[in-house]
Design a protein around this motif. Structure first.
Motif, PDB file in Angstrom:
ATOM      1  N   VAL A  16       0.828  -1.204   0.000  1.00 39.32           N
ATOM      2  CA  VAL A  16       0.000   0.000   0.000  1.00 39.32           C
ATOM      3  C   VAL A  16       0.865   1.258   0.000  1.00 39.32           C
ATOM      4  O   VAL A  16       0.579   2.226  -0.703  1.00 39.32           O
ATOM      5  N   LEU A  17       1.947   1.240   0.774  1.00 37.87           N
ATOM      6  CA  LEU A  17       2.800   2.426   0.929  1.00 37.87           C
ATOM      7  C   LEU A  17       4.095   2.335   0.134  1.00 37.87           C
ATOM      8  O   LEU A  17       4.984   3.170   0.294  1.00 37.87           O
ATOM      9  N   GLY A  18       4.220   1.339  -0.713  1.00 35.11           N
ATOM     10  CA  GLY A  18       5.470   1.025  -1.396  1.00 35.11           C
ATOM     11  C   GLY A  18       6.077   2.111  -2.242  1.00 35.11           C
ATOM     12  O   GLY A  18       7.248   2.038  -2.583  1.00 35.11           O
ATOM     13  N   ASN A  19       5.328   3.140  -2.590  1.00 30.59           N
ATOM     14  CA  ASN A  19       5.906   4.229  -3.388  1.00 30.59           C
ATOM     15  C   ASN A  19       6.697   5.218  -2.540  1.00 30.59           C
ATOM     16  O   ASN A  19       7.329   6.119  -3.080  1.00 30.59           O
ATOM     17  N   ASP A  20       6.676   5.041  -1.227  1.00 27.05           N
ATOM     18  CA  ASP A  20       7.433   5.915  -0.334  1.00 27.05           C
ATOM     19  C   ASP A  20       8.912   5.534  -0.434  1.00 27.05           C
ATOM     20  O   ASP A  20       9.290   4.404  -0.136  1.00 27.05           O
TER      21      ASP A  20
END
Length: 156
Positions: A16-20
């Motif tokens: 879900v947060l992998g683009n951070d």
């Protein structure tokens, strides 16, 4: 089962947060983590049919293991075999990185505690080992970051 769900949740959060850019796939850190802990978690989960074998494999073996014995090998002085670059023992790394000189007893003592049904003592030992591993990890991170400059290059 709770351990498996913890790692599944970690993978879900990463997806879900992998683009951070501050995040990586879930990391597990410890002494001998990839050689012992992860395979044992996998095999025990498989034995108890916690989930489909493919999901178990993906959950455990796609973690990014960070072995503190290997990481410490380049900065902890080695007196016994100075001409060999090899993982250092947990006791040696702990002594040199956090100054704790009390030696950790062999892991085989856990088997004895288990046979005695002394699960609280096993849990206490595990909590202590996790805290020590967290301190070693934090010290290694601090040392690494102190050596690097803002360009990410290691200073000599």
């Amino acid at each position: 089962m709770e351990i498996y769900y913890y790692f599944r949740e970690s993978w879900t959060r990463w997806k879900v947060l992998g683009n951070d850019s501050r995040l990586t796939e879930p990391i597990v850190a410890g002494f001998g983590i990839a050689r012992f802990d992860v395979p044992v978690l996998f095999s025990r989960s498989l034995k108890h049919e916690i989930a489909d074998p493919t999901k178990l494999y993906d959950t455990y073996f796609k973690l990014r293991p960070f072995d503190l014995s290997v990481a410490a090998a380049t900065i902890v002085p080695e007196t016994k075999y100075p001409k060999v670059l090899a993982p250092v023992s947990q006791n040696w790394a702990v002594k040199h990185l956090i100054g704790k000189t009390e030696r950790k007893p062999s892991g085989t003592t856990v088997w004895e505690l288990y046979e005695q049904g002394n699960y609280e003592k096993i849990a206490e030992r595990t909590r202590t080992e996790v805290e020590i591993a967290k301190r070693v990890y934090s010290n290694l991170l601090r040392i690494r970051n102190k050596r690097g400059n803002k360009d990410g290059n290691v200073q000599s």
